[in-house]
Motif scaffolding. Structure first.
Motif, PDB file in Angstrom:
ATOM      1  N   LEU A  63       0.813  -1.212   0.000  1.00  0.00           N
ATOM      2  CA  LEU A  63       0.000   0.000   0.000  1.00  0.00           C
ATOM      3  C   LEU A  63       0.851   1.268   0.000  1.00  0.00           C
ATOM      4  N   GLY A  64       2.170   1.100   0.046  1.00  0.00           N
ATOM      5  CA  GLY A  64       3.056   2.258   0.061  1.00  0.00           C
ATOM      6  C   GLY A  64       3.104   2.939   1.413  1.00  0.00           C
ATOM      7  N   ARG A  65       2.807   2.198   2.454  1.00  0.00           N
ATOM      8  CA  ARG A  65       2.781   2.733   3.823  1.00  0.00           C
ATOM      9  C   ARG A  65       3.652   1.889   4.732  1.00  0.00           C
ATOM     10  N   LEU A  66       3.833   2.389   5.950  1.00  0.00           N
ATOM     11  CA  LEU A  66       4.555   1.635   6.974  1.00  0.00           C
ATOM     12  C   LEU A  66       3.641   1.230   8.113  1.00  0.00           C
ATOM     13  N   VAL A  82      17.112  12.569   0.005  1.00  0.00           N
ATOM     14  CA  VAL A  82      17.143  11.327  -0.764  1.00  0.00           C
ATOM     15  C   VAL A  82      18.258  11.394  -1.812  1.00  0.00           C
ATOM     16  N   ILE A  83      18.436  12.551  -2.434  1.00  0.00           N
ATOM     17  CA  ILE A  83      19.522  12.739  -3.399  1.00  0.00           C
ATOM     18  C   ILE A  83      20.872  12.501  -2.715  1.00  0.00           C
ATOM     19  N   LYS A  84      21.041  13.038  -1.505  1.00  0.00           N
ATOM     20  CA  LYS A  84      22.294  12.834  -0.764  1.00  0.00           C
ATOM     21  C   LYS A  84      22.521  11.357  -0.483  1.00  0.00           C
ATOM     22  N   ALA A  85      21.457  10.655  -0.089  1.00  0.00           N
ATOM     23  CA  ALA A  85      21.583   9.227   0.223  1.00  0.00           C
ATOM     24  C   ALA A  85      21.958   8.422  -1.013  1.00  0.00           C
ATOM     25  N   ILE A  86      21.318   8.705  -2.139  1.00  0.00           N
ATOM     26  CA  ILE A  86      21.631   7.992  -3.381  1.00  0.00           C
ATOM     27  C   ILE A  86      23.087   8.254  -3.775  1.00  0.00           C
ATOM     28  N   GLY A 136      14.259  -0.414   9.153  1.00  0.00           N
ATOM     29  CA  GLY A 136      15.026   0.779   8.811  1.00  0.00           C
ATOM     30  C   GLY A 136      14.130   1.963   8.506  1.00  0.00           C
ATOM     31  N   LEU A 137      13.066   1.728   7.742  1.00  0.00           N
ATOM     32  CA  LEU A 137      12.140   2.812   7.413  1.00  0.00           C
ATOM     33  C   LEU A 137      11.399   3.307   8.650  1.00  0.00           C
ATOM     34  N   VAL A 174       9.398   3.732  -2.170  1.00  0.00           N
ATOM     35  CA  VAL A 174       8.663   3.640  -0.904  1.00  0.00           C
ATOM     36  C   VAL A 174       9.045   4.809  -0.001  1.00  0.00           C
ATOM     37  N   ALA A 175      10.327   5.158   0.013  1.00  0.00           N
ATOM     38  CA  ALA A 175      10.809   6.242   0.886  1.00  0.00           C
ATOM     39  C   ALA A 175      10.230   7.602   0.485  1.00  0.00           C
TER      40      ALA A 175
END
Length: 176
Positions: A63-66, A82-86, A136-137, A174-175
């Protein structure tokens, strides 16, 4: 829609590739399905194969949720984080990731492309399981306050570094 096909692919991918069962076959299949009925049939078949202890996590990821909607679990990751993480996970500059964001737009596709080219390490890391991903999420969602952004980025980098480039595509989707 009720079923987020990107998140569904993510959950299916992690479960299929990081456990001993081969549940649905092709990772890309749900993304190529046009009919909602076909998607429901595949999802139903998939969920019948998921062990009872994993069903909650798998359904939330589909469902795209946690968690349940009323819990309002938010990761609190901006696109720049997210750009920094990638970039860190792929051993490239943030500028090169930002340039790809301008061209492609889809963070998941960008992560897949960059992480497909990342150098391999001498010491293999433990593969990412669906439980590791979910935990982790959840950790990311619980972090708040001073210095939390760097911690969130660090956890996301750790998740990305433990999965394949294809899995990274769905982790980022998902993130975001």
């Amino acid at each position: 829609g009720l079923i987020n096909s990107s998140a569904f692919s993510s959950a299916k991918y992690f479960f299929t590739n990081f456990s001993s069962s081969n549940i649905l076959g092709s990772v890309q299949q749900p993304c190529e399905i046009i009919s909602r009925l076909e998607t429901c049939v595949i999802l139903s078949s998939f969920l019948k194969e998921v062990p009872a202890g994993d069903i909650k996590i798998v359904v939330y990821l589909c469902l795209g949720r946690l968690g349940p909607e009323y819990d309002n679990i938010v990761l609190g990751l901006a696109e720049k984080s997210v750009i920094k993480a990638i970039a860190k996970a792929g051993c490239v500059s943030e500028k090169s990731v930002s340039d790809l964001v301008s061209k492609i737009g889809d963070g998941g596709l960008i992560a897949e492309k960059i992480l497909a080219r990342k150098p391999t390490t001498l010491f293999p890391t433990e593969l990412l399981s669906i439980h590791d991903l979910y935990d982790g999420l959840i950790k990311i969602s619980l972090l708040d306050g001073a210095g939390s952004i760097d911690l969130k980025i660090g956890i996301l980098v750790s998740l990305l570094s433990r999965c394949s480039s294809l899995a990274a595509k769905y982790v980022i989707r998902v993130a975001l």
